[in-house]
Motif scaffolding. Structure first.
Motif, mmCIF file in Angstrom:
data_model
loop_
_atom_site.group_PDB
_atom_site.id
_atom_site.type_symbol
_atom_site.label_atom_id
_atom_site.label_comp_id
_atom_site.label_asym_id
_atom_site.label_seq_id
_atom_site.Cartn_x
_atom_site.Cartn_y
_atom_site.Cartn_z
ATOM 1 N N VAL A 50 1.325 10.644 3.869
ATOM 2 C CA VAL A 50 2.692 11.339 4.439
ATOM 3 C C VAL A 50 2.793 12.810 3.693
ATOM 4 C CG1 VAL A 50 5.146 11.322 4.778
ATOM 5 C CG2 VAL A 50 3.551 9.306 5.201
ATOM 6 N N THR A 51 2.618 12.862 2.556
ATOM 7 C CA THR A 51 2.540 14.092 1.705
ATOM 8 C C THR A 51 1.551 14.913 2.273
ATOM 9 O OG1 THR A 51 3.647 12.980 -0.066
ATOM 10 C CG2 THR A 51 2.552 15.207 -0.615
ATOM 11 N N ASP A 52 0.402 14.501 2.711
ATOM 12 C CA ASP A 52 -0.521 15.471 3.312
ATOM 13 C C ASP A 52 -0.506 15.648 4.684
ATOM 14 O OD1 ASP A 52 -1.818 15.507 0.621
ATOM 15 O OD2 ASP A 52 -3.311 13.641 1.237
ATOM 16 N N GLY A 53 0.564 15.420 5.406
ATOM 17 C CA GLY A 53 1.029 15.518 6.655
ATOM 18 C C GLY A 53 0.642 14.844 7.760
ATOM 19 N N GLU A 88 12.991 15.556 14.546
ATOM 20 C CA GLU A 88 12.939 17.060 14.271
ATOM 21 C C GLU A 88 11.316 17.427 14.355
ATOM 22 O OE1 GLU A 88 15.208 19.298 11.161
ATOM 23 O OE2 GLU A 88 17.037 17.876 11.494
ATOM 24 N N HIS A 89 10.644 16.453 13.357
ATOM 25 C CA HIS A 89 9.470 16.757 13.206
ATOM 26 C C HIS A 89 8.254 16.101 14.083
ATOM 27 C CE1 HIS A 89 10.513 19.270 10.056
ATOM 28 N NE2 HIS A 89 11.124 18.470 9.456
ATOM 29 N N ASN A 90 8.757 15.085 14.756
ATOM 30 C CA ASN A 90 7.864 14.028 15.503
ATOM 31 C C ASN A 90 6.747 13.564 14.753
ATOM 32 O OD1 ASN A 90 9.207 14.194 17.968
ATOM 33 N ND2 ASN A 90 8.037 16.144 18.547
ATOM 34 N N ARG A 91 7.097 13.259 13.376
ATOM 35 C CA ARG A 91 6.030 12.602 12.688
ATOM 36 C C ARG A 91 6.236 11.188 12.319
ATOM 37 N NH1 ARG A 91 5.474 15.884 7.202
ATOM 38 N NH2 ARG A 91 3.956 13.947 7.021
ATOM 39 N N TYR A 92 7.305 10.799 12.696
ATOM 40 C CA TYR A 92 7.524 8.865 12.724
ATOM 41 C C TYR A 92 7.939 8.961 14.142
ATOM 42 C CZ TYR A 92 9.424 4.473 11.382
ATOM 43 O OH TYR A 92 9.645 3.106 11.166
ATOM 44 N N VAL A 93 6.852 8.083 14.802
ATOM 45 C CA VAL A 93 6.809 7.968 16.395
ATOM 46 C C VAL A 93 6.921 6.455 16.702
ATOM 47 C CG1 VAL A 93 6.097 8.646 18.508
ATOM 48 C CG2 VAL A 93 5.816 10.286 16.530
ATOM 49 N N ASP A 126 0.871 -1.152 -0.005
ATOM 50 C CA ASP A 126 -0.141 -0.103 -0.064
ATOM 51 C C ASP A 126 0.816 1.325 -0.167
ATOM 52 O OD1 ASP A 126 -2.326 -1.310 0.085
ATOM 53 O OD2 ASP A 126 -2.533 -1.208 2.189
ATOM 54 N N ARG A 127 2.126 1.089 -0.595
ATOM 55 C CA ARG A 127 3.171 2.205 -0.327
ATOM 56 C C ARG A 127 2.678 3.349 -1.018
ATOM 57 N NH1 ARG A 127 4.801 -1.637 -3.562
ATOM 58 N NH2 ARG A 127 5.801 -1.147 -5.714
ATOM 59 N N GLU A 128 1.819 3.445 -2.261
ATOM 60 C CA GLU A 128 1.282 4.572 -2.799
ATOM 61 C C GLU A 128 0.352 5.509 -1.993
ATOM 62 O OE1 GLU A 128 -0.068 3.898 -6.687
ATOM 63 O OE2 GLU A 128 1.982 3.122 -7.389
ATOM 64 N N GLU A 129 -0.566 4.663 -1.230
ATOM 65 C CA GLU A 129 -1.524 5.375 -0.419
ATOM 66 C C GLU A 129 -0.799 5.983 0.539
ATOM 67 O OE1 GLU A 129 -5.905 4.527 1.495
ATOM 68 O OE2 GLU A 129 -4.478 2.629 0.974
ATOM 69 N N VAL A 130 0.105 5.161 1.310
ATOM 70 C CA VAL A 130 0.687 5.757 2.397
ATOM 71 C C VAL A 130 1.614 7.168 1.965
ATOM 72 C CG1 VAL A 130 2.850 5.317 4.208
ATOM 73 C CG2 VAL A 130 0.935 3.510 3.465
ATOM 74 N N GLY A 131 2.110 6.998 0.795
ATOM 75 C CA GLY A 131 2.962 8.308 0.454
ATOM 76 C C GLY A 131 2.335 9.271 0.376
ATOM 77 N N ARG A 132 0.921 9.247 -0.204
ATOM 78 C CA ARG A 132 -0.099 10.372 -0.529
ATOM 79 C C ARG A 132 -0.343 10.792 1.105
ATOM 80 N NH1 ARG A 132 -2.155 6.887 -4.541
ATOM 81 N NH2 ARG A 132 -3.867 6.341 -2.923
#
Length: 317
Positions: free
Chosen positions: A259-262, A307-312, A251-257
């Motif tokens: 992550v791009t959306d924040g 730095e961004h605390n977006r991978y926790v 599902d990498r394409e959906e996950v990528g979108r």
């Protein structure tokens, strides 16, 4: 250990010390000194050598008590044995409910650990999980509540997408996240941003924890479920989907979108195999999506995490 007061031996061994922790090399050497049989002494001395110790003691999880059972000529004073044992350490479990659901009631998600001992000596049972499995209403359980990783909590803003990855009882905090998200969405009368839950277990009918509840939340638009069944794998374009990292890659394409959306990306569970595999899969995804090298992808993921605390992550060994 309590001093100055009488304590029953059963209480000492059940509530104060670790009995199953692998023996240290110095402890193996000490046991050799107390062996009255030449063969036992020689075997223990051999086990204290680095290579043998790593393979035979650490590798099989042999405790001091196991070694005493295996070498019956050891005559070890009780005080010496007690001095070898470390204090019983607390077992930590993630709360699997939201305070929005109940301010004075919390739930835990616990797997009863039991199976053949790696040492080959009988059965092994987890200390805390066995105690809890045998507890009955009214049993007093000593606990303390501690905060988790400061970043490991659901975002206050329901407009922030979530990607959650877990296996087994690692689903615990995400059940709390989703429960909180569902209640907040109901209270505010809004539709939250997309959320994906990647969950790994053995099979759909064996250990798919909270399945009915999760499916109700999926029907309500709170989460999209992405299960991976190790013993009943789906077949994806890149091969069998057995583990969460396989489903994540599929599902990498959906996950990528997202992550791009924040989206904030959360990982909870086994820190020895699952979490590193998920990390490596995220690196692969970035390499493929951005056409960069592994080093640049690793740097991006480190920036996301530190730095961004977006991978926790909240993992256990």
């Amino acid at each position: 250990l309590p001093v100055g007061v009488p304590v029953e031996a059963g209480e000492v061994f059940s509530a104060y010390v670790e009995l199953s922790r692998p023996a240290g090399r110095r402890q193996v050497e000490t046991l050799a000194e107390f062996a009255r049989n030449t063969a036992d002494r020689g075997r223990l001395q051999e086990l204290s050598i680095a290579e043998s110790y790593e393979a035979e003691v650490l590798g099989k999880g042999l405790s001091v008590l196991d070694l005493i059972d295996l070498h019956p000529s050891i005559e070890l004073p009780l005080a010496t044995y007690l001095a070898m044992l470390g204090p019983l350490s607390p077992r930590r479990y993630s709360i699997s409910s939201s305070p929005r659901w109940s301010t004075d009631h919390a739930t835990l998600t616990v797997a009863h650990l039991e199976g053949d001992a790696w040492s080959g000596l009988g059965r092994y049972e987890g200390v805390a999980s066995t105690f809890l499995a045998r507890a009955r209403p009214g049993t007093r359980v000593p606990i303390s509540v501690r905060p988790s990783n400061v970043a490991f909590h659901p975002p206050e803003d329901l407009s922030i997408p979530l990607v959650m990855v877990a296996a087994g009882t690692g689903i615990a905090p995400f059940r709390g996240f989703l429960q909180d998200r569902a209640l907040r969405a109901q209270e505010d009368g809004v539709q939250p941003a997309p959320a994906l839950l990647f969950f790994g277990c053995h099979g759909p009918d064996s250990d798919y924890l909270y399945r009915n509840e999760l499916e109700r939340w999926e029907q309500a638009g709170i989460v999209a479920l992405r299960p991976a069944f190790s013993q009943a794998p789906d077949l994806g374009p890149d091969g069998p989907i057995r583990y969460v990292q396989d489903r994540l890659w599929d599902d990498r394409e959906e996950v990528g979108r997202m992550v791009t959306d924040g989206a904030t990306f959360y990982v909870c569970g086994d820190g020895e195999r699952m979490a590193p595999a998920v990390h490596d899969t995220c690196v692969r995804m970035y390499v493929e999506a951005m056409g960069v090298g592994v080093d640049e992808a690793e740097a991006w993921l480190a920036e996301m995490e530190f730095e961004h605390n977006r991978y926790v992550s909240d993992v256990f060994g």
